[in-house]
Each structure stands twice: as C-alpha cells, then as structure tokens.
Write a protein that holds these residues in place. Structure first.
Motif, PDB file in Angstrom:
ATOM      1  N   GLU A 239       0.847  -1.232   0.001  1.00  0.00           N
ATOM      2  CA  GLU A 239       0.033   0.119  -0.249  1.00  0.00           C
ATOM      3  C   GLU A 239       0.841   1.173  -0.086  1.00  0.00           C
ATOM      4  OE1 GLU A 239      -2.362  -0.577   3.379  1.00  0.00           O
ATOM      5  OE2 GLU A 239      -3.955  -2.036   2.302  1.00  0.00           O
ATOM      6  N   CYS A 240       0.627   2.318  -0.848  1.00  0.00           N
ATOM      7  CA  CYS A 240       1.620   3.412  -0.973  1.00  0.00           C
ATOM      8  C   CYS A 240       2.675   2.980  -1.849  1.00  0.00           C
ATOM      9  CB  CYS A 240       1.758   4.141   0.225  1.00  0.00           C
ATOM     10  SG  CYS A 240       0.202   4.659   1.031  1.00  0.00           S
ATOM     11  N   LYS A 241       2.958   1.986  -2.096  1.00  0.00           N
ATOM     12  CA  LYS A 241       4.189   1.338  -2.754  1.00  0.00           C
ATOM     13  C   LYS A 241       3.781   0.585  -3.877  1.00  0.00           C
ATOM     14  CE  LYS A 241       6.938   1.069   1.529  1.00  0.00           C
ATOM     15  NZ  LYS A 241       8.057   0.154   2.046  1.00  0.00           N
TER      16      LYS A 241
ATOM     17  N   ASP B 147      -2.749   0.995  -4.818  1.00  0.00           N
ATOM     18  CA  ASP B 147      -3.783   2.245  -4.846  1.00  0.00           C
ATOM     19  C   ASP B 147      -5.094   1.621  -4.609  1.00  0.00           C
ATOM     20  OD1 ASP B 147      -1.606   3.992  -4.746  1.00  0.00           O
ATOM     21  OD2 ASP B 147      -2.086   4.756  -6.655  1.00  0.00           O
TER      22      ASP B 147
ATOM     23  N   LYS C 208      -0.709  10.616 -12.404  1.00  0.00           N
ATOM     24  CA  LYS C 208       0.245   9.822 -11.661  1.00  0.00           C
ATOM     25  C   LYS C 208       0.640   8.472 -12.411  1.00  0.00           C
ATOM     26  CE  LYS C 208       0.502   7.205  -7.215  1.00  0.00           C
ATOM     27  NZ  LYS C 208      -0.171   6.773  -5.985  1.00  0.00           N
TER      28      LYS C 208
ATOM     29  N   HIS D 218       9.365  -1.377  -4.523  1.00  0.00           N
ATOM     30  CA  HIS D 218       8.150  -1.187  -4.938  1.00  0.00           C
ATOM     31  C   HIS D 218       7.511  -2.289  -5.887  1.00  0.00           C
ATOM     32  CE1 HIS D 218       5.303   1.170  -7.537  1.00  0.00           C
ATOM     33  NE2 HIS D 218       5.283   2.169  -6.790  1.00  0.00           N
TER      34      HIS D 218
ATOM     35  N   TYR E 191       1.689  -0.129 -11.065  1.00  0.00           N
ATOM     36  CA  TYR E 191       0.487  -0.050 -10.038  1.00  0.00           C
ATOM     37  C   TYR E 191      -0.526  -1.006 -10.082  1.00  0.00           C
ATOM     38  CZ  TYR E 191       2.522   4.482  -9.108  1.00  0.00           C
ATOM     39  OH  TYR E 191       3.502   5.812  -8.552  1.00  0.00           O
TER      40      TYR E 191
END
Length: 248
Positions: free
Chosen positions: A76-78, A81, A89, A162, A181
């Motif tokens: 999460e946040c890496k 989302d 983004k 990540h 992502y």
C-alpha cells in the motif's frame, strides 16, 4: 464534471461568506451545553461551539473493500492504490485494474490514453457496470489499448522497494504480469462511525429526520441532510442533498 471540479466551484461560490474549515479531522463527540448550544469535539481535540449543527456525512466514512491477498498491506502506497486522485500519476506506467463495476470500468476508460499499458482483471466473464461503459471498454480492447482478462484473479504481489509484478490466475493458467501499479476497485464499505453514538435515531444505518419541514433529527437543533439521512421516499442523489440543505 469531476467531483473535484464541482468542489472548486462550490468553494468559489461560498467565498463571500468567509466560512471556517477544520480539515483532516473527524467530529468525535457532541455535547449539549447549558445555554442550549452544542460543543463538538474532533479526534484531534479541536472544539467548536455552535447553536445549530447540520450533519452532512454522506454514507459515513468509507473504507475500500480490499482483496484477500498475502502481504497486501506491505505494498500500500508502494504500488497498490485503492482510490485514484490524479490520473497523471499513472502516465506512461504499467497499470492493472481489478474489478467489474462502474468504478473499474470508468477508470479503465480514463486511464487507457494515459498509461503505457493497462490490464483489466475481473473474476467473472460479465461486468456489472453500465452497458455504455462496458461497450467503451470493449472498444478500447479492440483498439489494443486495454488487455482484458476474464475470468481471472490476482493471487500474489511481488517486488523489492516498489511493486513490480503480479501473479494472475486466468482460465487455469498462472500469468506473471509486470506492473507499476495495482488498483483493486471492489467498492467501498460505508460506516457511520462516531455519528452512531450521538443519541440520534438511526434506521438502516442512516439518521431519521422530519422531512415535512426542515430535516431536523430527534434532537432539536441538530439536522441531517444528504445521504446520511432517511425518511419516507428518500432518494440518495446529490440533487436531493442540495435541495435538503436549502430547506434546512
């Protein structure tokens, strides 16, 4: 228009009245004072005193429905989302969206012309979103702008600092999908939170109000407007929220 643009216009409209704001805090407690006013205390200890309170809490606080995946919180946040704030983004990034409802379809349409590559994964063959959105996504697939995997599920996440790849189970096969992502869009779970403990009459997770006049709750001086309230014939539409606010 986007919700953020509507908010910007509302802020411009209200500017002449010089309203005050307490942002990033949650109203935690309401106490009636001896003079009939109310003391509102937030989770950060901020206190407000007012003669009238209008609760416009929507459906409550929202928590994303998260997929049951090992080590999900780690990413999460890496790379993981649950909400898209700014499509930019993801410009020129490899993105995988999971979900079959309107949010998943709508963001697939928005991001298709932004990202480097886009994959939409849904556990069923049929999507639950509007027909118009389904047709647009199918058109993007035909233009090779979106890869659609159905029925399929993400089963694992991998990376170093990540997120870098996902494991996807698709029709009996296991696929390693490189990504920047992962955006699971399985909807949001609404909760009333502290509102449920303020002595208000609650029905079906909403505050009962008198809609014959001004949307007052069972506590004189406290009103509820918008999706947070309920009354016979209630419709949860933004139009109704504005109408109720005006009458209140």
């Amino acid at each position: 228009i986007f919700a953020g643009d509507l908010v910007d216009q509302l802020m411009l409209q209200i500017r002449p009245f010089q309203p005050g704001f307490t942002l990033g805090e949650t109203a935690q407690k309401i106490e009636k004072q001896t003079d009939g006013s109310f003391l509102v205390t937030t989770d950060k200890g901020t206190k407000h005193i007012a003669p009238i309170i209008a609760i416009a809490g929507g459906l409550g606080t929202f928590e994303p429905r998260k997929p049951n995946l090992p080590n999900l919180a780690k990413w999460e946040c890496k790379g993981v989302d649950y909400i898209i704030h700014d499509p930019e983004k993801y410009r020129n990034k490899k993105v995988l969206i999971a979900g079959g409802g309107d949010s998943a379809l709508d963001w697939t349409i928005v991001l298709a012309n932004v990202v480097k590559s886009l994959t939409l994964v849904h556990r069923r063959n049929e999507f639950r979103g509007s027909l118009d959105s389904v047709e647009k996504v199918q058109a993007l697939k035909n233009q090779n702008k979106v890869q659609i995997l159905t029925p399929a599920q993400v089963t694992a996440l991998e990376g170093h600092n990540h997120l870098s790849s996902l494991t996807v189970s698709h029709e009996g096969s296991v696929i390693s999908q490189p990504v920047d992502y992962f955006i699971p869009l399985f909807g949001l779970t609404p909760k009333l939170g502290p509102i449920a403990h303020w002595g208000l009459e609650i029905e079906k997770n909403a505050i009962k109000v008198d809609n014959s006049l001004d949307y007052q709750t069972n506590i004189p001086g406290i009103y509820a407007i918008g999706d947070v309230n309920t009354y016979p014939g209630k419709l949860k539409l933004i139009l109704c929220g504005f109408h109720e606010a005006t009458l209140m």
